[in-house]
Write a protein that holds these residues in place. Structure first.
Motif, short mmCIF file in Angstrom:
data_model
loop_
_atom_site.label_atom_id
_atom_site.label_comp_id
_atom_site.label_asym_id
_atom_site.label_seq_id
_atom_site.Cartn_x
_atom_site.Cartn_y
_atom_site.Cartn_z
N GLN A 21 23.43 17.76 2.22
CA GLN A 21 23.78 17.58 3.62
C GLN A 21 24.35 16.18 3.89
OE1 GLN A 21 20.48 18.39 6.22
NE2 GLN A 21 21.73 18.12 8.06
N ILE A 22 23.66 15.18 3.34
CA ILE A 22 24.12 13.80 3.63
C ILE A 22 25.49 13.56 3.00
CG2 ILE A 22 23.08 12.58 1.66
CD1 ILE A 22 22.15 10.43 3.65
N VAL A 23 25.71 14.16 1.85
CA VAL A 23 27.01 14.01 1.17
C VAL A 23 28.10 14.67 2.00
CG1 VAL A 23 28.35 14.70 -0.86
CG2 VAL A 23 26.00 13.86 -1.14
N LEU A 24 27.87 15.93 2.34
CA LEU A 24 28.92 16.70 3.01
C LEU A 24 29.19 16.16 4.42
CD1 LEU A 24 27.94 20.27 1.79
CD2 LEU A 24 29.75 18.78 0.91
N GLU A 25 28.13 15.77 5.12
CA GLU A 25 28.33 15.24 6.48
C GLU A 25 29.17 13.97 6.45
OE1 GLU A 25 24.60 14.86 8.50
OE2 GLU A 25 24.43 17.04 8.79
N GLY A 76 0.83 -1.23 0.00
CA GLY A 76 0.00 0.00 0.00
C GLY A 76 0.85 1.25 0.00
N GLU A 77 0.43 2.20 0.82
CA GLU A 77 1.05 3.51 0.88
C GLU A 77 2.52 3.43 1.32
OE1 GLU A 77 -1.08 6.01 0.29
OE2 GLU A 77 0.05 7.79 0.93
N HIS A 78 3.41 3.97 0.48
CA HIS A 78 4.83 4.00 0.88
C HIS A 78 5.50 5.11 0.08
CE1 HIS A 78 8.90 2.98 1.84
NE2 HIS A 78 9.18 2.51 0.64
N VAL A 79 5.90 6.14 0.78
CA VAL A 79 6.49 7.29 0.10
C VAL A 79 7.90 7.53 0.64
CG1 VAL A 79 6.27 9.77 -0.36
CG2 VAL A 79 4.21 8.36 -0.17
N VAL A 80 8.85 7.60 -0.26
CA VAL A 80 10.21 8.00 0.10
C VAL A 80 10.41 9.40 -0.47
CG1 VAL A 80 12.67 7.54 -0.22
CG2 VAL A 80 11.07 5.63 0.11
N PRO A 81 10.58 10.41 0.36
CA PRO A 81 10.62 11.77 -0.16
C PRO A 81 11.78 12.01 -1.12
CG PRO A 81 11.23 11.70 2.16
CD PRO A 81 10.75 10.34 1.81
N LEU A 82 11.54 12.81 -2.15
CA LEU A 82 12.60 13.17 -3.08
C LEU A 82 13.57 14.12 -2.39
CD1 LEU A 82 10.63 13.75 -6.42
CD2 LEU A 82 11.36 11.62 -5.34
N GLY A 83 14.82 14.07 -2.80
CA GLY A 83 15.81 15.00 -2.25
C GLY A 83 16.44 14.53 -0.96
N LYS A 84 16.21 13.27 -0.62
CA LYS A 84 16.83 12.70 0.60
C LYS A 84 17.63 11.46 0.23
CE LYS A 84 15.02 15.43 3.73
NZ LYS A 84 15.96 16.49 4.17
N GLY A 85 18.93 11.51 0.47
CA GLY A 85 19.76 10.34 0.25
C GLY A 85 19.64 9.37 1.41
N ARG A 86 20.35 8.26 1.30
CA ARG A 86 20.31 7.31 2.43
C ARG A 86 21.72 6.75 2.63
NH1 ARG A 86 19.89 1.37 1.45
NH2 ARG A 86 20.45 1.32 -0.74
N ILE A 87 22.03 6.48 3.88
CA ILE A 87 23.30 5.82 4.18
C ILE A 87 23.06 4.32 3.96
CG2 ILE A 87 25.06 5.35 5.94
CD1 ILE A 87 24.97 8.28 5.17
N ALA A 88 23.63 3.79 2.91
CA ALA A 88 23.40 2.37 2.60
C ALA A 88 24.29 1.50 3.48
CB ALA A 88 23.68 2.11 1.13
N ARG A 89 25.38 2.08 3.95
CA ARG A 89 26.29 1.33 4.82
C ARG A 89 27.08 2.36 5.63
NH1 ARG A 89 29.56 -3.57 4.09
NH2 ARG A 89 31.45 -3.35 5.32
N GLU A 90 27.20 2.09 6.90
CA GLU A 90 27.95 3.04 7.72
C GLU A 90 29.42 2.66 7.79
OE1 GLU A 90 26.54 4.67 11.33
OE2 GLU A 90 24.44 4.22 10.85
N GLY A 91 30.26 3.65 7.80
CA GLY A 91 31.70 3.41 7.89
C GLY A 91 32.38 4.68 8.36
N LYS A 92 33.70 4.61 8.56
CA LYS A 92 34.34 5.81 9.10
C LYS A 92 35.61 6.25 8.35
CE LYS A 92 36.36 3.16 13.01
NZ LYS A 92 37.19 2.34 12.18
N ASP A 93 36.13 5.42 7.44
CA ASP A 93 37.39 5.78 6.80
C ASP A 93 37.24 6.47 5.45
OD1 ASP A 93 38.65 4.56 8.92
OD2 ASP A 93 38.84 2.62 7.90
N VAL A 94 36.24 6.08 4.71
CA VAL A 94 36.08 6.62 3.36
C VAL A 94 34.59 6.57 2.97
CG1 VAL A 94 36.64 4.34 2.38
CG2 VAL A 94 36.81 6.36 0.93
#
Lengths: 411, 338
Positions: B259-263, B201-219
């Protein structure tokens, strides 16, 4: 060539258009009522041009559609207003008060006659020389001139060159400068109207040059395949900037291109407002009745340059222009009205004074308006302004310190 | 969790396990039920249900008025779609392969993209242009291109690329509801590449929002579409070598979630941009410039692009052309050793 070239082949009569499935809705105020005669469309190329008015404004026996007086006067007054507006706007351009203008001198009947055949709820997709349609639909002269200036009152917010009016309340669409793209839009809107079950017909305009463009083919084909309720109307004014119609296509007529798409077509004297009105009215009736699109070629002539930036004396013979002056659409129709005692010198003077005052007032009002706000540089790219755009404007404004565009580009 | 990992899972209540392709169909079906202004059209989308099957069942459920085949004319499909949109419909136009969109380029760039702006907001073009794109199916020049940069360079267009079934549905529904024209580019290589849980049914992923597909800290790896899965595999490999990799799946190229890119880049200090389009002037060039402009002081190494070649898309040598795990790993190393 002349508008009324001899038919080379015997005309093949098409059965008269079917009566509309439902009674036509009441005409809006001042909108002309349908007349009695049906205009035969063709199924084979003939070169025949349908006309009502002779060049001298007389009407051959049995051809007069006998439109009501108020319709006739509406058509005439609109044509005179279009011509006067056109003349004055070209003058403004020559004086440097607007940047560009695309004159329509000689083509008044084609626009006025076709728009008048619509109901107010029907949609119009114009090309460059149908701006008068917006004003016929109620766009005020002040707002129209504001578009030519690109000021704060301009509905395009100063984002388009002159002659790109937009007027949604009047179902008048704001075109681009790309040739022919509006044909597909007109067809798409008509497809939408049909899907929605709306009693709406769409009139899409183009010039002779546009019949060479991609969208002419796409639009004509889609219109026919989906039997969309539209009328595609080609103002063949013989010239696409400097290229004559004869170099645009070697089809005997533009109208006959309808054959390939399985679409009824008609070639009409575009300088004869009664003929244009009748042909469009019949085409609109067919569309409204669910009988699909019609292709109309209005044979007319562009008496001035393509635009204020064009000098036609470089590529065409003045004698050709003179020949077409004898078929002037306004003069022809005035003679018709005068012969029927519907018009006289006094009425002409009064009308011209009224129009001159209206145009003068509108110019003064529009010229008093300032430019659009700087913010409008970044609005309407999307429904919401993106952070990137805000940043770009803020960066520019921080440097500019004041309005970026103060009216002149310091080159 | 990658899309492939859910392959054998049972769906939780309220979810269904489906392919990215099925999720796209589900999104259209959902919105066609919700809003009778939504129509779907294109070449072979009717009875056949599309050459990939994205519109399967839609004509049966909604009839020929709302899901219909068109003549073979991309220009006509988009031109008519623009007309429908400005009339007040919510058209979804399918272009069979993105490689064939060029006849419609004028209608997209000159008309759809500029409708709102040029009419001062009077006329708008809330239209979705769906098209399978990208390599990985042995499609040669004309069934493999990644042309997203052309559209990203056109003000007025949104550009959306999903990488998982759930995002495909949520982003497509958001695109259909959006007030502006959206290029919805579908990575056909992963149309049926594993399944994932998708909300019913209803499922909306807003445009303009990226997602962290995997968390990491070096690169940080910035990517989208099918490349997300390549990068996920590369990240697994890198992890074994002691590199902790963060993956940002952009999801929407325009408007970009800066924001998600730069952060992420500020956090890791390193960035690899992976895209399968030709390298020069590709979307990754924009990301590299953005990082240089806004967080160069956080960088520990050069921003590296791993991309397709500046060649037409090849047939036989496709595996060499496409960024793969090895090239992504090499890209990661370049951000450490330079």
């Amino acid at each position: 060539m002349t508008a009324r070239s001899k038919p080379k082949k015997k005309p093949v009569a098409r059965p008269a258009a079917k009566a509309p499935a439902r009674p036509a809705p009441k005409p809006a105020k001042r909108a002309p009522a349908p007349g009695p005669k049906a205009v035969p469309t063709e199924t084979a190329p003939t070169g025949t041009v349908f006309f009502v008015l002779e060049d001298d404004g007389t009407v051959a026996r049995g051809k007069d559609p006998n439109l009501p007086r108020d319709v006739l006067l509406f058509l005439y007054e609109q044509m005179v207003q279009v011509r006067e507006f056109d003349r004055r706007m070209l003058m403004l351009q020559r004086q440097g008060r607007i940047g560009f203008y695309g004159p329509i001198l000689g083509q008044e009947a084609a626009t006025v006659g076709s728009v008048a055949a619509l109901e107010a709820r029907d949609w119009i997709f114009p090309a460059l020389r149908e701006g008068a349609a917006a004003m016929m639909r109620g766009l005020s002269l002040t707002t129209a001139i504001s578009q030519l200036i690109g000021n704060e009152l301009d509905r395009c917010k100063g984002r388009q060159m002159p002659c790109h009016y937009t007027f949604k309340e009047g179902n008048y669409y704001g075109m681009s400068s790309v040739i022919g793209t509006q044909i597909s839009h007109a067809v798409g809107a008509a497809m939408a109207a049909r899907i929605r079950g709306d009693d709406v017909v769409v009139l899409g305009y183009m010039g002779d040059g546009a019949t060479s463009a991609n969208d002419f083919h796409c639009g004509m084909n889609f219109a026919a395949v989906y039997r969309s309720p539209c009328v595609l109307f080609c103002q063949n004014n013989q010239w696409a900037i400097s290229v004559p119609c004869s170099k645009q296509s070697v089809s005997e007529t533009i109208a006959q291109k309808g054959i390939a798409y399985g679409m009824p077509f008609v070639r009409v004297d575009g300088n004869d407002v009664l003929a244009v009105y009748a042909a469009t009215r019949d085409a609109v009736a067919r569309a409204r009745a669910g009988d699909g699109p019609t292709f109309i070629e209005a044979v007319t002539y562009r008496r001035l340059g393509h635009s204020s930036s064009d000098d036609p004396s470089k590529y065409r013979d003045e004698a050709e222009v003179k020949a077409w002056e004898r078929k002037d659409p306004v003069d022809r129709f005035r003679r018709y009205l005068t012969a029927r005692s519907l018009w006289n010198e006094a009425a002409e003077t009064a009308l011209k004074e009224r129009i001159a005052k209206a145009v003068n007032d509108a110019i003064a009002a529009a010229e008093a308006v300032g430019p659009p706000a700087d913010e409008t540089l970044i609005t309407d790219v999307f429904a919401q302004v993106t952070p990137q755009l805000r940043e770009q404007l803020a960066d520019a404004m921080a440097v500019a310190g004041k309005r970026v565009n103060d009216g002149a580009f310091p080159l | 969790m990658t899309a492939t990992e859910t392959k054998t899972q049972e769906a939780r209540p309220g979810f269904k396990v489906m392919t990215l392709l099925e999720a796209i169909t589900d999104a259209m079906r959902t919105e066609m039920r919700n809003d009778d202004r939504v129509v779907v059209f294109g070449e072979d989308v009717g009875k056949k249900g599309g050459v990939f099957g994205a519109t399967l069942g839609l004509q049966d459920e909604f009839g020929e008025q709302r899901c219909f085949d068109t003549p073979l004319s991309e220009c006509g499909i988009i031109g008519a779609g623009v007309g429908m949109a400005l009339y007040g419909m919510r058209p979804i136009a399918e272009i069979q392969f993105l490689d064939f969109i060029y006849p419609a380029f004028d209608q997209i760039v000159s008309e759809a993209a500029k409708m709102r702006y040029r009419s001062g907001g009077e006329y708008t073009c809330p239209m979705v242009i769906r098209s399978p794109y990208g390599g990985g199916i042995r499609g040669g020049h004309y069934h493999s291109q990644s042309a997203e940069a052309y559209f990203c360079h056109t003000p007025g267009l949104k550009v959306v690329i999903p990488s998982t079934p759930a995002d495909a549905k949520g982003l497509l529904i958001a695109s259909i509801r959006d007030e502006d024209p959206v290029m919805f580019l579908e990575p056909k290589r992963i149309y049926r590449h594993g399944k994932g849980e998708v909300p019913l049914g209803e499922h909306v992923v807003p445009l303009g929002k990226g997602r962290i597909a995997r968390e990491g800290k070096d690169v940080t790896i910035l990517c989208y579409g099918a490349m997300v899965h390549v990068c996920e595999q590369a990240a697994e490999e890198a992890e074994k070598a002691g590199r902790s990799v963060e993956i940002v799946d952009l999801r929407t190229l325009v408007p970009l979630d800066e924001q998600i890119v730069l952060e992420s880049v500020k956090k890791t200090g390193r960035a690899v941009v992976v895209y399968e389009a030709p390298k020069t002037c590709g979307y990754g060039a924009e990301l590299s410039a953005l990082i240089a402009e806004k967080c160069i002081e956080h960088l520990e190494g050069p921003v590296v692009r791993v991309a397709g070649f500046d060649t037409p898309f090849p047939y036989t040598l496709e595996p060499l052309y496409m960024p793969d795990v090895k090239r992504v790993l090499a890209g990661i190393e370049k951000t450490f050793v330079w």
